[in-house]
Design a protein around this motif. Structure first.
Motif, PDB file in Angstrom:
ATOM      1  N   PHE A 147      -6.096  -0.713  -7.851  1.00 59.04           N
ATOM      2  CA  PHE A 147      -4.668  -0.971  -7.676  1.00 59.04           C
ATOM      3  C   PHE A 147      -3.917   0.268  -8.173  1.00 59.04           C
ATOM      4  N   VAL A 201       2.794  -3.620   0.095  1.00 59.01           N
ATOM      5  CA  VAL A 201       1.382  -3.431  -0.253  1.00 59.01           C
ATOM      6  C   VAL A 201       0.584  -3.080   0.993  1.00 59.01           C
ATOM      7  N   SER A 202      -0.344  -2.143   0.852  1.00 63.67           N
ATOM      8  CA  SER A 202      -1.257  -1.806   1.935  1.00 63.67           C
ATOM      9  C   SER A 202      -2.625  -1.505   1.346  1.00 63.67           C
ATOM     10  N   MET A 203      -3.627  -1.452   2.214  1.00 64.58           N
ATOM     11  CA  MET A 203      -4.997  -1.196   1.782  1.00 64.58           C
ATOM     12  C   MET A 203      -5.527   0.070   2.452  1.00 64.58           C
ATOM     13  N   ARG A 218     -12.246   1.623  -2.533  1.00 65.64           N
ATOM     14  CA  ARG A 218     -11.132   1.023  -1.790  1.00 65.64           C
ATOM     15  C   ARG A 218      -9.877   0.961  -2.654  1.00 65.64           C
ATOM     16  N   ARG A 219      -8.710   1.022  -1.978  1.00 67.12           N
ATOM     17  CA  ARG A 219      -7.445   1.092  -2.704  1.00 67.12           C
ATOM     18  C   ARG A 219      -6.499  -0.007  -2.229  1.00 67.12           C
ATOM     19  N   VAL A 220      -5.761  -0.583  -3.169  1.00 70.94           N
ATOM     20  CA  VAL A 220      -4.632  -1.465  -2.878  1.00 70.94           C
ATOM     21  C   VAL A 220      -3.399  -0.725  -3.371  1.00 70.94           C
ATOM     22  N   ALA A 233      -0.617  -8.017  -3.623  1.00 73.13           N
ATOM     23  CA  ALA A 233      -1.766  -7.250  -4.128  1.00 73.13           C
ATOM     24  C   ALA A 233      -2.934  -8.182  -4.413  1.00 73.13           C
ATOM     25  N   ALA A 235      -4.465  -9.153  -1.161  1.00 70.34           N
ATOM     26  CA  ALA A 235      -5.236  -8.032  -0.627  1.00 70.34           C
ATOM     27  C   ALA A 235      -6.601  -7.947  -1.295  1.00 70.34           C
ATOM     28  N   LEU A 236      -6.647  -8.151  -2.604  1.00 72.17           N
ATOM     29  CA  LEU A 236      -7.930  -8.151  -3.308  1.00 72.17           C
ATOM     30  C   LEU A 236      -8.836  -9.260  -2.783  1.00 72.17           C
TER      31      LEU A 236
END
Length: 199
Positions: free
Chosen positions: A109, A120-122, A147-149, A188, A191-192
């Protein structure tokens, strides 16, 4: 970190530990939100001296993550590096080594100047795009496949580096914090959950 017999996922909240509630700290704030959602309203964080950060952990099963088959489990370790942002890679790499976690099983995050507050995007992998915490992680892990949030914090009008530096270290106003609680942190967290369910 006592649970050793399940597949493991490391979820990191980037921030400056000594500057809570600032824009640069939104990744750590989002991690606090999602840890509370999964572990209860007051999750137990402990300082891991060997890692250099605060750690909490849980084991998820099919009742926690929609669409997962019966018997599915996932050991999740949450990490808040106790460092300045530009040194975040050290604690992340040490936690990954202790747990035997590959970079592709790390989710981060972090704040994003290019998105509106709470958006929020991934992202699956790639460059740091100027983010010092991500630069440190890429260098320490020798990989960019984590991977990123990304959580939007808006951008100041001025693009001068000094102005940007001051901006990210500003504390959120009450109204901004309300936006994050209403939209950014829940997004977020979702997204996780999506990244976990997608493997």
């Amino acid at each position: 970190m006592p649970i050793r017999d399940l597949s493991r996922l490391l979820v990191v909240g980037l921030g400056n530990y000594s500057h809570p509630h600032t824009r640069h700290n939104v990744g750590m704030m989002a991690l606090d939100y999602t840890a509370a959602a999964l572990l209860g309203s007051a999750p137990t964080w402990r300082l891991s001296k060997s890692v250099g950060g605060h750690v909490a952990e849980t084991v998820l099963d099919e009742s926690d993550v929609q669409g997962m088959p019966a018997g599915w489990t996932q050991h999740v370790v949450f990490l808040k590096p106790r460092t300045f942002m530009n040194l975040s890679g050290g604690p992340v790499a040490r936690a990954a080594r202790e747990l035997g976690i590959r970079p592709e099983n790390i989710i981060v995050f972090h704040d994003d100047l290019e998105r509106k507050l709470g958006a929020v995007s991934m992202k699956a992998k790639g460059s740091a795009s100027g983010h010092n915490g991500l630069k440190s992680m890429i260098a320490a892990l020798r990989s960019d496949v984590f991977r990123r949030v990304r959580i939007g914090i808006d951008r100041p009008v001025s693009k001068d580096p000094a102005a940007v530096g001051d901006y990210v270290l500003q504390r959120f106003s009450d109204a901004e914090h309300a936006v994050l609680l209403r939209t950014g942190f829940p997004a977020a967290h979702e997204a996780l959950m999506r990244l976990i369910s997608d493997g």
